[in-house]
Write an enzyme that holds these catalytic residues in place. Sequence first.
Site, PDB file in Angstrom:
ATOM      1  N   ARG A  37     -47.741  11.000  96.435  1.00 23.84           N
ATOM      2  CA  ARG A  37     -47.141  12.126  95.704  1.00 23.84           C
ATOM      3  C   ARG A  37     -45.620  12.053  95.834  1.00 23.84           C
ATOM      4  O   ARG A  37     -45.103  11.256  96.615  1.00 23.84           O
ATOM      5  CB  ARG A  37     -47.594  13.436  96.344  1.00 23.84           C
TER       6      ARG A  37
ATOM      7  N   LYS B  70     -57.984   7.017 105.621  1.00 27.29           N
ATOM      8  CA  LYS B  70     -56.964   6.382 106.464  1.00 27.29           C
ATOM      9  C   LYS B  70     -57.385   4.984 106.893  1.00 27.29           C
ATOM     10  O   LYS B  70     -56.551   4.090 107.016  1.00 27.29           O
ATOM     11  CB  LYS B  70     -56.649   7.261 107.676  1.00 27.29           C
TER      12      LYS B  70
ATOM     13  N   HIS C  66     -46.165  18.394 113.407  1.00 24.52           N
ATOM     14  CA  HIS C  66     -46.355  17.635 112.161  1.00 24.52           C
ATOM     15  C   HIS C  66     -45.719  18.313 110.960  1.00 24.52           C
ATOM     16  O   HIS C  66     -46.006  17.981 109.821  1.00 24.52           O
ATOM     17  CB  HIS C  66     -47.840  17.332 111.931  1.00 24.52           C
TER      18      HIS C  66
ATOM     19  N   GLU D 208     -56.850   3.612 117.361  1.00 22.96           N
ATOM     20  CA  GLU D 208     -55.688   2.715 117.286  1.00 22.96           C
ATOM     21  C   GLU D 208     -55.034   2.636 118.658  1.00 22.96           C
ATOM     22  O   GLU D 208     -55.143   3.572 119.454  1.00 22.96           O
ATOM     23  CB  GLU D 208     -54.622   3.281 116.327  1.00 22.96           C
TER      24      GLU D 208
HETATM   25  C1  MV4 Z   1     -49.733   7.649 115.759  1.00 21.70           C
HETATM   26  C2  MV4 Z   1     -48.799   7.887 116.773  1.00 21.70           C
HETATM   27  C3  MV4 Z   1     -48.725   6.960 117.793  1.00 21.70           C
HETATM   28  N1  MV4 Z   1     -49.550   5.886 117.801  1.00 21.70           N
HETATM   29  N2  MV4 Z   1     -50.525   6.570 115.810  1.00 21.70           N
HETATM   30  C4  MV4 Z   1     -49.289  11.833 113.502  1.00 21.70           C
HETATM   31  C5  MV4 Z   1     -49.807  12.270 112.169  1.00 21.70           C
HETATM   32  C6  MV4 Z   1     -50.412  11.080 111.530  1.00 21.70           C
HETATM   33  N3  MV4 Z   1     -49.878  10.904 110.235  1.00 21.70           N
HETATM   34  C7  MV4 Z   1     -50.123   9.920 112.426  1.00 21.70           C
HETATM   35  N4  MV4 Z   1     -49.443  10.427 113.592  1.00 21.70           N
HETATM   36  C8  MV4 Z   1     -49.160   9.622 114.654  1.00 21.70           C
HETATM   37  N5  MV4 Z   1     -49.903   8.484 114.732  1.00 21.70           N
HETATM   38  C9  MV4 Z   1     -50.420   5.725 116.813  1.00 21.70           C
HETATM   39  N6  MV4 Z   1     -51.236   4.656 116.846  1.00 21.70           N
HETATM   40  C10 MV4 Z   1     -48.006   9.017 116.698  1.00 21.70           C
HETATM   41  C11 MV4 Z   1     -48.201   9.907 115.638  1.00 21.70           C
HETATM   42  C12 MV4 Z   1     -47.356  11.071 115.653  1.00 21.70           C
HETATM   43  C13 MV4 Z   1     -46.472  11.343 114.630  1.00 21.70           C
HETATM   44  C14 MV4 Z   1     -46.336  10.509 113.522  1.00 21.70           C
HETATM   45  C15 MV4 Z   1     -45.450  10.803 112.513  1.00 21.70           C
HETATM   46  C16 MV4 Z   1     -44.659  11.943 112.600  1.00 21.70           C
HETATM   47  C17 MV4 Z   1     -44.768  12.773 113.671  1.00 21.70           C
HETATM   48  C18 MV4 Z   1     -45.670  12.494 114.694  1.00 21.70           C
HETATM   49  C19 MV4 Z   1     -45.767  13.350 115.779  1.00 21.70           C
HETATM   50  C20 MV4 Z   1     -46.646  13.083 116.775  1.00 21.70           C
HETATM   51  C21 MV4 Z   1     -47.450  11.953 116.711  1.00 21.70           C
END
Ligand code: MV4
Length: 499
Positions: free
Chosen positions: A294, A116, A235, A200
């Site tokens: 993918r 990541k 998620h 972050e």
């Molecule tokens: C975040 C975020 C808020 N701020 N990063 C969740 C899984 C991973 N792929 C990244 N995710 C998140 N990263 C920052 N800096 C909020 C999430 C997040 C989220 C992102 C996508 C889809 C659903 C989510 C549910 C909760 C938190």
Amino acid sequence: MFQKVLVANRGEIALRVIRTLREMGIRSVAVYSDADRASLHVRKADEAAHLGPSASSESYLSIPKILDAARRHGAEAIHPGYGFLSENAAFAQACEDAGIVFIGPSARSIRLMGSKTGARQVAKDGGAPIVPGTEQGLTSPDEALEFARAAGFPVMLKAVAGGGGKGMRRVDREVDLRSLFESASSEAARSFGDGRVYVEKLIENARHIEVQVFGDHHGNMVHLGERECSVQRRHQKVIEESPSPLVARMPGLRERMGEAAIKAARAAGYYNAGTVEFLADNDGNFYFLEMNTRLQVEHPVTEMVTGLDLVRMQLEVAAGGVLPIRQEDVVLRGAAVECRIYAEDPANNFFPSPGRIARLAEPSGPGVRLDSGVYQGWTVPVEYDPMLAKLITWAGTRDYAIDRMLRALGEYHVGGIRSNLGLFPLILNSAGFRAGDLDTGFLDRFLAAGVDWEPAAPAEFAGIAALVAMADRKPEAAPVAAGPSTSRWLATGRAENLR
Ligand code: MV4
């Protein structure tokens, strides 16, 4: 073009790929575990290879077994679907080493985007906006503290090897940072065998919007619009749609996100189908989150609005073909919504509900697509993901696509096991969903507000079951039109009509 392709997956996605192979005149080879002997993808393929025991590690995740099956059946290429080995760089490399085409990006692109922090570096170097944070794993909580003090709380700790929210911790206060750093790191070590963590700035109440990209081996790349994926729980996406209601009302946003997605993908030397995930706020700011290397579960909504077959395009570019479209040929028409149907019980904390599908009625009709991997009488195994099917509707506008989804859901019945089918009408009819007012907290707030899962009275259930059983025995018994005050159950099942 290939003459025979092995599909290294199961369930609805294996079937999805097999269907396009059939349309292209390419022979399909299914693979299956013990638990999948009677599965639909095995029945629908031209050939099938047994891999071994039900455990994924001894079947769908076994690189040597899958390569051996491809060799024995003479498959020239392997489609990995999603999940399992689809984002495994070692598998892509092993295919290449065995002289078998991996239908997807290069092993190098998969590896670059798998880290990541590496992906953030690639996206940033390519010129895509990223969330402020570190591009390296941290060696101590002090480094996270330093960043948090400079950037301000809240911050998000994330696993370098992450994905799916594992090893991720929100930190609101300085005093919590050390313990949350340790728990994020140990969870990352347990989940990925890599305890490295980075930090972050936290983006509050963001939407999850992703852009479909597609590249060939000749340097051509297009984006195919976006998907709004904010309606998720733990998620796990539940409803996806294209276009995103936010992007649809923000002039120029689709073009800006599409260009950023292409920049990130180009920087990774990307080809084949890929998805660039962004966090977006209501002001139209967006930040690169990660790239999925993918074909995704939710690709059908993009197919419905673009009119393209993404699996056909995957096969064409993997065989060395030139991308059949340019950016100016990509036109988004109407709107598509997808509901993921899971064998789980929403009334019991979404507990998985495997077992025999005693009764199945499937929707169809105008604008309805059902990508399903199940049939009546089949037993949903406990070993794998409990997703049964994806119901997708298309219409000229978002509102009509939602109306169509509600109609299709009304035709859909799954009996014998619990499913989340009953949840969708409640969400789709909510004011927030109808308004397109979504963010990643939407579903949690909706469920926390309280959903009434009161089942119908048992006596009514018994009556319904009796009528269904009678109708099964006497299918020639014609229902009589009911008056306006009569329920649909009575209209089709009145005992006196079953001669
Ligand atoms: C975040 C975020 C808020 N701020 N990063 C969740 C899984 C991973 N792929 C990244 N995710 C998140 N990263 C920052 N800096 C909020 C999430 C997040 C989220 C992102 C996508 C889809 C659903 C989510 C549910 C909760 C938190």
